[in-house]
Design a protein around this motif. Sequence first.
Motif, PDB file in Angstrom:
ATOM      1  N   SER E 191     -15.543  18.196  -2.227  1.00  0.00           N
ATOM      2  CA  SER E 191     -14.886  18.368  -3.711  1.00  0.00           C
ATOM      3  C   SER E 191     -13.638  18.188  -3.734  1.00  0.00           C
ATOM      4  O   SER E 191     -12.601  18.749  -4.451  1.00  0.00           O
ATOM      5  N   ALA E 192     -13.054  17.012  -2.928  1.00  0.00           N
ATOM      6  CA  ALA E 192     -11.681  16.957  -2.542  1.00  0.00           C
ATOM      7  C   ALA E 192     -11.535  15.722  -3.718  1.00  0.00           C
ATOM      8  O   ALA E 192     -12.073  14.852  -3.852  1.00  0.00           O
ATOM      9  N   GLY E 193     -10.068  15.928  -4.176  1.00  0.00           N
ATOM     10  CA  GLY E 193      -9.376  14.557  -5.201  1.00  0.00           C
ATOM     11  C   GLY E 193      -9.279  13.387  -4.460  1.00  0.00           C
ATOM     12  O   GLY E 193      -9.144  13.421  -3.211  1.00  0.00           O
ATOM     13  N   GLU E 194      -8.693  12.650  -5.643  1.00  0.00           N
ATOM     14  CA  GLU E 194      -8.192  11.261  -4.683  1.00  0.00           C
ATOM     15  C   GLU E 194      -7.115  11.490  -3.869  1.00  0.00           C
ATOM     16  O   GLU E 194      -6.947  10.844  -2.881  1.00  0.00           O
ATOM     17  N   ALA E 195      -6.144  12.433  -4.213  1.00  0.00           N
ATOM     18  CA  ALA E 195      -4.877  12.342  -3.498  1.00  0.00           C
ATOM     19  C   ALA E 195      -5.172  13.060  -2.430  1.00  0.00           C
ATOM     20  O   ALA E 195      -4.564  12.728  -1.135  1.00  0.00           O
ATOM     21  N   THR E 196      -5.995  14.005  -2.255  1.00  0.00           N
ATOM     22  CA  THR E 196      -6.334  14.595  -0.819  1.00  0.00           C
ATOM     23  C   THR E 196      -7.086  13.585  -0.080  1.00  0.00           C
ATOM     24  O   THR E 196      -6.828  13.554   1.313  1.00  0.00           O
ATOM     25  N   THR E 197      -7.948  12.819  -0.662  1.00  0.00           N
ATOM     26  CA  THR E 197      -8.796  11.797   0.204  1.00  0.00           C
ATOM     27  C   THR E 197      -7.902  10.891   0.732  1.00  0.00           C
ATOM     28  O   THR E 197      -7.755  10.403   1.781  1.00  0.00           O
ATOM     29  N   LEU E 198      -6.647  10.460  -0.067  1.00  0.00           N
ATOM     30  CA  LEU E 198      -5.545   9.549   0.465  1.00  0.00           C
ATOM     31  C   LEU E 198      -5.018  10.076   1.560  1.00  0.00           C
ATOM     32  O   LEU E 198      -4.965   9.534   2.660  1.00  0.00           O
ATOM     33  N   GLY E 199      -4.325  11.463   1.593  1.00  0.00           N
ATOM     34  CA  GLY E 199      -3.823  11.884   2.487  1.00  0.00           C
ATOM     35  C   GLY E 199      -4.417  12.326   3.737  1.00  0.00           C
ATOM     36  O   GLY E 199      -3.772  12.239   4.832  1.00  0.00           O
ATOM     37  N   LYS E 200      -5.614  12.924   3.781  1.00  0.00           N
ATOM     38  CA  LYS E 200      -6.291  13.374   4.686  1.00  0.00           C
ATOM     39  C   LYS E 200      -7.347  12.466   5.402  1.00  0.00           C
ATOM     40  O   LYS E 200      -7.705  12.528   6.457  1.00  0.00           O
ATOM     41  N   LEU E 201      -7.763  11.295   4.641  1.00  0.00           N
ATOM     42  CA  LEU E 201      -8.587  10.317   5.123  1.00  0.00           C
ATOM     43  C   LEU E 201      -8.072   8.678   5.272  1.00  0.00           C
ATOM     44  O   LEU E 201      -7.863   8.687   6.357  1.00  0.00           O
ATOM     45  N   ARG E 202      -7.582   8.810   4.171  1.00  0.00           N
ATOM     46  CA  ARG E 202      -7.272   7.021   4.058  1.00  0.00           C
ATOM     47  C   ARG E 202      -6.141   6.527   4.836  1.00  0.00           C
ATOM     48  O   ARG E 202      -6.061   5.744   5.531  1.00  0.00           O
ATOM     49  N   LEU E 203      -5.053   7.472   4.610  1.00  0.00           N
ATOM     50  CA  LEU E 203      -3.941   7.057   5.240  1.00  0.00           C
ATOM     51  C   LEU E 203      -3.952   7.235   6.873  1.00  0.00           C
ATOM     52  O   LEU E 203      -3.503   6.248   7.596  1.00  0.00           O
ATOM     53  N   PRO E 204      -4.448   8.345   7.267  1.00  0.00           N
ATOM     54  CA  PRO E 204      -4.637   8.377   8.746  1.00  0.00           C
ATOM     55  C   PRO E 204      -5.526   7.335   9.468  1.00  0.00           C
ATOM     56  O   PRO E 204      -5.167   6.828  10.368  1.00  0.00           O
ATOM     57  N   SER E 205      -6.517   7.106   8.557  1.00  0.00           N
ATOM     58  CA  SER E 205      -7.483   5.971   9.373  1.00  0.00           C
ATOM     59  C   SER E 205      -6.796   4.535   8.993  1.00  0.00           C
ATOM     60  O   SER E 205      -7.437   3.680   9.794  1.00  0.00           O
ATOM     61  N   SER E 206      -6.035   4.613   8.266  1.00  0.00           N
ATOM     62  CA  SER E 206      -5.115   3.135   8.088  1.00  0.00           C
ATOM     63  C   SER E 206      -4.153   2.779   9.154  1.00  0.00           C
ATOM     64  O   SER E 206      -3.616   1.817   9.302  1.00  0.00           O
ATOM     65  N   MET E 207      -3.828   4.038   9.913  1.00  0.00           N
ATOM     66  CA  MET E 207      -2.791   3.703  10.785  1.00  0.00           C
ATOM     67  C   MET E 207      -2.820   2.361  11.985  1.00  0.00           C
ATOM     68  O   MET E 207      -1.874   1.924  12.008  1.00  0.00           O
ATOM     69  N   PRO E 208      -4.074   2.309  12.402  1.00  0.00           N
ATOM     70  CA  PRO E 208      -4.016   1.181  13.341  1.00  0.00           C
ATOM     71  C   PRO E 208      -3.858  -0.365  12.483  1.00  0.00           C
ATOM     72  O   PRO E 208      -2.935  -1.204  12.912  1.00  0.00           O
ATOM     73  N   TYR E 209      -4.255  -0.278  11.476  1.00  0.00           N
ATOM     74  CA  TYR E 209      -3.926  -1.415  10.433  1.00  0.00           C
ATOM     75  C   TYR E 209      -2.519  -1.419  10.051  1.00  0.00           C
ATOM     76  O   TYR E 209      -1.784  -2.571  10.079  1.00  0.00           O
ATOM     77  N   LEU E 210      -2.103  -0.389   9.734  1.00  0.00           N
ATOM     78  CA  LEU E 210      -0.634  -0.428   9.326  1.00  0.00           C
ATOM     79  C   LEU E 210       0.172  -0.876  10.384  1.00  0.00           C
ATOM     80  O   LEU E 210       0.987  -1.814  10.299  1.00  0.00           O
ATOM     81  N   PHE E 211      -0.026  -0.551  11.678  1.00  0.00           N
ATOM     82  CA  PHE E 211       0.967  -1.131  12.776  1.00  0.00           C
ATOM     83  C   PHE E 211       0.676  -2.547  13.097  1.00  0.00           C
ATOM     84  O   PHE E 211       1.510  -3.304  13.406  1.00  0.00           O
ATOM     85  N   ALA E 212      -0.539  -2.883  12.964  1.00  0.00           N
ATOM     86  CA  ALA E 212      -0.795  -4.292  13.359  1.00  0.00           C
ATOM     87  C   ALA E 212       0.113  -5.247  12.094  1.00  0.00           C
ATOM     88  O   ALA E 212       0.706  -6.208  12.467  1.00  0.00           O
ATOM     89  N   SER E 213      -0.052  -4.778  10.907  1.00  0.00           N
ATOM     90  CA  SER E 213       0.794  -5.340   9.765  1.00  0.00           C
ATOM     91  C   SER E 213       2.047  -5.460  10.090  1.00  0.00           C
ATOM     92  O   SER E 213       2.962  -6.222   9.445  1.00  0.00           O
TER      93      SER E 213
END
Lengths: 266, 266, 280, 307, 285
Positions: E191-213
Amino acid sequence: MKDTLQQNLPVIEARALGLTFQTGDGPVDALKDVNLTVEKGDFVSFIGPSGCGKTTLLRAIAALEHPTSGTLTVNGMTPDEARRKRAYGYVFQAAGLYPWRTIAGNIKLPLEIMGFARDEQEARVKNVLQLVDLEGFGKKYPWQLSGGMQQRASIARALAFDADILLMDEPFGALDEIVRDRLNEETLKLWARTNKTIVFVTHSIPEAVYLSTKIVVMSPRPGRITDVIDSPLPRERPLEIRDSRAFIEIAHRVREGLRAGHSYED
Amino acid sequence: MKDTLQQNLPVIEARALGLTFQTGDGPVDALKDVNLTVEKGDFVSFIGPSGCGKTTLLRAIAALEHPTSGTLTVNGMTPDEARRKRAYGYVFQAAGLYPWRTIAGNIKLPLEIMGFARDEQEARVKNVLQLVDLEGFGKKYPWQLSGGMQQRASIARALAFDADILLMDEPFGALDEIVRDRLNEETLKLWARTNKTIVFVTHSIPEAVYLSTKIVVMSPRPGRITDVIDSPLPRERPLEIRDSRAFIEIAHRVREGLRAGHSYED
Amino acid sequence: MSWLIFAVVFWLVAWGVNSYAARVAGRNRWVRLFVPTLFGITVLVVWEAVIKGLQVSPIILPPPSAIGAKLASSLPVLWGDLVQTFFKGALSGYLIGCGAAVLVAVAIDRSPFLQRGLLPVGNFVAALPIVGIAPIMVMWFGFDWQSKAAVVVVMVFFPVLVNTVAGLSASDRMQRDLMATWGASYWQGLWKLRLPAAMPFIFNGLKIAGTLALIGAIVAEFFGSPTRGMGFRITAEIGQLGLDMIWAEIAVAALAGSAFYGLIALIERGVTFWHPSQRN
Amino acid sequence: ADDVTLQLKWVTQAQFAGYYVAAAKGFYEAEGLNVTILPGGPDVAPTQVIAGGGADVVVDWMPSALAAREKGLPLVNIAQPFKSSGMMLTCLKESGVATPADFADKTLGVWFGGNEYPFLNWMSTLGLKTDGSAGGVTVLKQGFNVDPLLQKQAACVSTMTYNEYWQVIDAGIAPEDLVTFKYEEQGVATLEDGLYVLEANLADPAFEDKMVRFVRASMQGWKYAEANPDEAAQIVIDNDATGAQTIEHQKRMMAEIAKLTAGSNGALDEADYQRTVDKLLAGGSDPVISAAPTGAWTHQITDKALQ
Amino acid sequence: MNRLLPILTVVAAIVVLWYGAAVWLNGPWVQDQAARAGVTVSGMDFVGQTMTQDRPVLPAPHQVIKGLYDGVAGQAITSKKSLIYHGWITLSGTLLGFVIGTGLGILLAVGIVHNKAMDLSVMPWAIASQMIPIIAIAPMLAVVMNSLGASGIVTKAIISAYLSFFPVVVGMVKGLRSPDAMQLDLLRTYSAGEATTLGKLRLPSSMPYLFASLKVGIAASLVGAIVGELNQPAGLGARLLSGSYYGQTVQIWAALFAAATMAALLVVGIGRIETVTLRRMGMAR
Ligand SMILES: Nc1ncnc2c1ncn2[C@@H]1O[C@H](COP(=O)(O)OP(=O)(O)OP(=O)(O)O)[C@@H](O)[C@H]1O
Ligand SMILES: Nc1ncnc2c1ncn2[C@@H]1O[C@H](COP(=O)(O)OP(=O)(O)OP(=O)(O)O)[C@@H](O)[C@H]1O
Ligand SMILES: Cc1ncc(C[n+]2csc(CCO)c2C)c(N)n1
Ligand SMILES: [Mg+2]
Ligand SMILES: [Mg+2]
């Protein structure tokens, strides 16, 4: 008084449950007319061929899907309310650990989200790591562990916050037979120790028979329950029980149920 | 005369076979001192815990890996020569169909490569599609089929060009028990009909016992053969044979062999 | 002032409509067209209103209405410039550059040694700023479209090469092993497995190159050109403050560039229909 | 001190020595001015800068200033330090051009961005078409240097007497191998490097006063530069932020520039203005201005500055 | 060593080709000059003269290296002839623009991932925006910025940002969407909110993509800064242009290589940060 009332109430109750997916090629009846009652402390297994709706039913219980007809209550509430009350521990088919967190970090994740105090978090992590035999691996990253260890970590994660209901979707599907046997034993021990209600999805007949107090046999198109078998096996089950006559009989009944519901095309 | 000679020669013969991978953290002994003889028409299963070298051994036979010690001959040649003579049909664990080709196109692919005439290709595709019960699905793309159907298509592909030796690496790992049972039956039928030599990798004890004339039990670190069991079961095997005493006894022996070789950590 | 208020109100209303449309019918094909269209219209309306509201001189930034009027009245000139810059310069350079890149990628595919040597050097060359390359190409290849094409070739070559090389090793091991068990030759493996498997990567490169081609051709015209072409028109007009014409050329460039990109994306859809990203 | 921002038409070079000298020698300071000099370049349109409020006064050539005026930007010439034009066509003798009559069917390099009008005007007086048709001339938009001539991509290129011409010489081509056509001598010269401000500002007495002092100090700078060309060249070098200029080149440029500023005390000669306007009105196929401008120049500033 | 050898081989091959091209391209001038002087040159003389011109069509590699050396080591770094001086000016604009562009790109990507309307409307226009020839806009932008009182570096940074935000948006949208359904569902069972999802899941998992870009983005930033410098008095862009203006091919090539080297160093730098970050996140193996 209230406690007793709760005790008597079924933990999960589905009545005439239906769930239809709208897809590009028209609607798919993933569940149809499903009736099911799960009592507190039950160990329920869903078994059935691929696509019969096991996962869908489990997801509906966890409020990850929304039924399109019928009623479904969890602890007397809607699944969504129960989810917001953090009633569920969910173990997915693959371990699904977050690779950027250590094992301890992964187990801490739900605790952080639910706002546990920091030292409480540490204590619980330590506790569940012990429970799944992973002491000393807290600082490792998921990919440094074997598949079986990862799976145990993901179970630890689901246990850490002490949800009443443990939902497990083919947690041991990817493991080899020997490891699987051992994890089955561990799961039973855990269940005996904590008296949680466990709902378990599996493809494997021996696994279902070995673990469950109640085996729900399902069949596809549309997904429905074809048989519910209350297991006569005792609660304590050594691995050898699998060679017993009672075991083989239940297994046979499950297999027949499955075969009946199985259509040929896939 | 020549024919008889061939008949008497073992199809696969490994003597003191060793295979070491050089990896970043030092060498890994994937296979060590492996001795094995497979006769024409045998159905051999490799069984063992994860990482014991089943796949590696199969790949070595198909000349996909190169042994670092010992000798390995296939039909009296090196595996590489045998590969160039197109002696193998290989079925991988995952279906491994090429997504840009239809099912028929996938089955046709090895035929194109081996230079079969166009109408011969069509005929064979039709034939094997029938064999694996996929008539009418030739024009579909892989992702439009269920996992079990894809697996059958990949078996069809391996059968299409009539190789002498069929190498199958956990072909039914991803399937549910019922489908698996049926494919096991089909595989046996096919084997009986064509008298191919089949080498089969599996995790599942019942599967190994049900299918094989020879069960090779392996254990890891370093990968080696711990037991070779010649099955006393008859060549015709209904599914019910799995409840027979002989079956259960062999299964027990396999299980014991496995447990002995299994270390606790994973 | 009232213009500014109008701009804000229009923006809010359009945003509301778009949010509603996206939420209610985000899967509908027409809605998927409607939403970005309304967004574009909103940008134009707000632009127009802000210019009116702040009384920005058309010599600094002309309003879209003036740009549109100029565009409509100068179609033959704009078309001539488009032919010169896009069809002759950018397109030919794009085809040559991409074609050469794919061929070279196949050629060096068999040599890991060459790959390891060529790719870092390629990345270095790709980092050479075009504003530096363009005058050199004009010096080498003359003033007409050939030098523009040469700039485009240099710009598109390495993105496509790098992606193609990556793509050629994109087939997974099992798929390659299958080829080996069938005793396939190198060319059979290339043709029947590795090129098809490389297509999503190649198209990735082609799309990146697509955004570079037109810009490269226009920039090259700044450093010398015949008396036609989009870059020529822009430099010539700036001297007489023909800002509306400059923006008309910019609009045509954006339109043609986007259409070109869209076309590549469409071909990609056809060729890599099997890829999960195309199936949703 | 009052702030004044001056936008130059081109990069820092001796072409603008008067302003740099005035700043370096403290002439502006003495007038109570704090002058910021912004270098220009191929990517800078002074007219646009002044329209955007980025400068109080700009150095520009009259054709582009008048074109801007007709486009609705009311620029006014307040001073004209350059008496004559330095523009010319420089041709390789071996290309077979000896007289303007030989231009037919040749390729000529021209600067665009507002500088093409005198050329187009000249061609139309010669009766040569510039649209690429046979018997006319092929026009190239030349880049920023003389390479097209050196590479023989054009028979002639545009040069300034004080700059590009010497680049051709420096490249190793002897003057005897070149043929030059000065616009001044061909009778198609237009006024170059004048000072322009926005008409509305002139009504403001404070601004007017500022400009009077600015023009006075600038002309003082110009006259000083004419008298001390080597020192002026060094001042220019000191002010060049790109570090691309060489002292030899700037000394030579200063000497050539002095020839162009020699005849001017800063005040615009009405006859020169009229000649420029006539040329532009005559135009080629596409005249740069369609009607004789009014109020495009004033002696208001120079009258006060030079008394 | 076995990473360097192939690169050196390729570089050596390029140098050889380059010398050949220098002789070929500079030859006509040598011949013309000889013809004008009425002499003939041949053999080694000819080859030598093609490599020692002041304004070659293609400077020979050693001329470029000398130009680079003079620009880097042969000058005080405060000198206006120093490539380090100009490189620093370009770098400061590049970095400022890169920070702005990356920030904007990430914000836009977060918006696109969380808002369906933004998802549908922004992308096509972001693509169209990249089709605009920035070199045509730069002078106009400079005027506007100037009238707003912004300094040169800000103008440059805006152009840099404009070029670098696009790869970041594309990469981050992909990255923020990279968590699979199961990983997202897991958080839902908590029961996590969107902000939590962003901080705990989306942002960390986007790191490889972030660095590539980020790697693509920083290179684009540098191009932007150079384009922005075409109308500014200093920086590598100004150096390129003044080199072009005076026909100083060696100066152009030296500035060109300085810029490319800077781009390469910046990309390598980001690669380092990537390795460290991913290792600390446990994602590098
Ligand atoms: N999101 C969805 N959209 C459309 N159809 C779906 C979706 N999820 C599941 N289905 C369909 O619903 C049916 C039941 O799926 P479900 O995943 O519950 O099966 P399952 O019993 O878990 O199968 P398996 O053993 O293969 O995991 C299938 O026919 C499936 O294709
Ligand atoms: N290419 C390789 N490089 C290095 N080590 C390898 C490689 N392939 C396999 N190994 C190692 O060799 C050992 C045997 O691997 P193999 O894949 O044969 O096991 P397996 O019995 O097929 O296991 P599973 O049941 O999990 O498929 C393992 O320890 C594995 O890590
Ligand atoms: C793009 C462009 N090219 C040429 C000129 C012409 N010009 C005006 S002043 C000057 C300096 C002379 O050395 C030159 C060449 C220009 N303004 N813009
Ligand atoms: Mg499932
Ligand atoms: Mg294996």
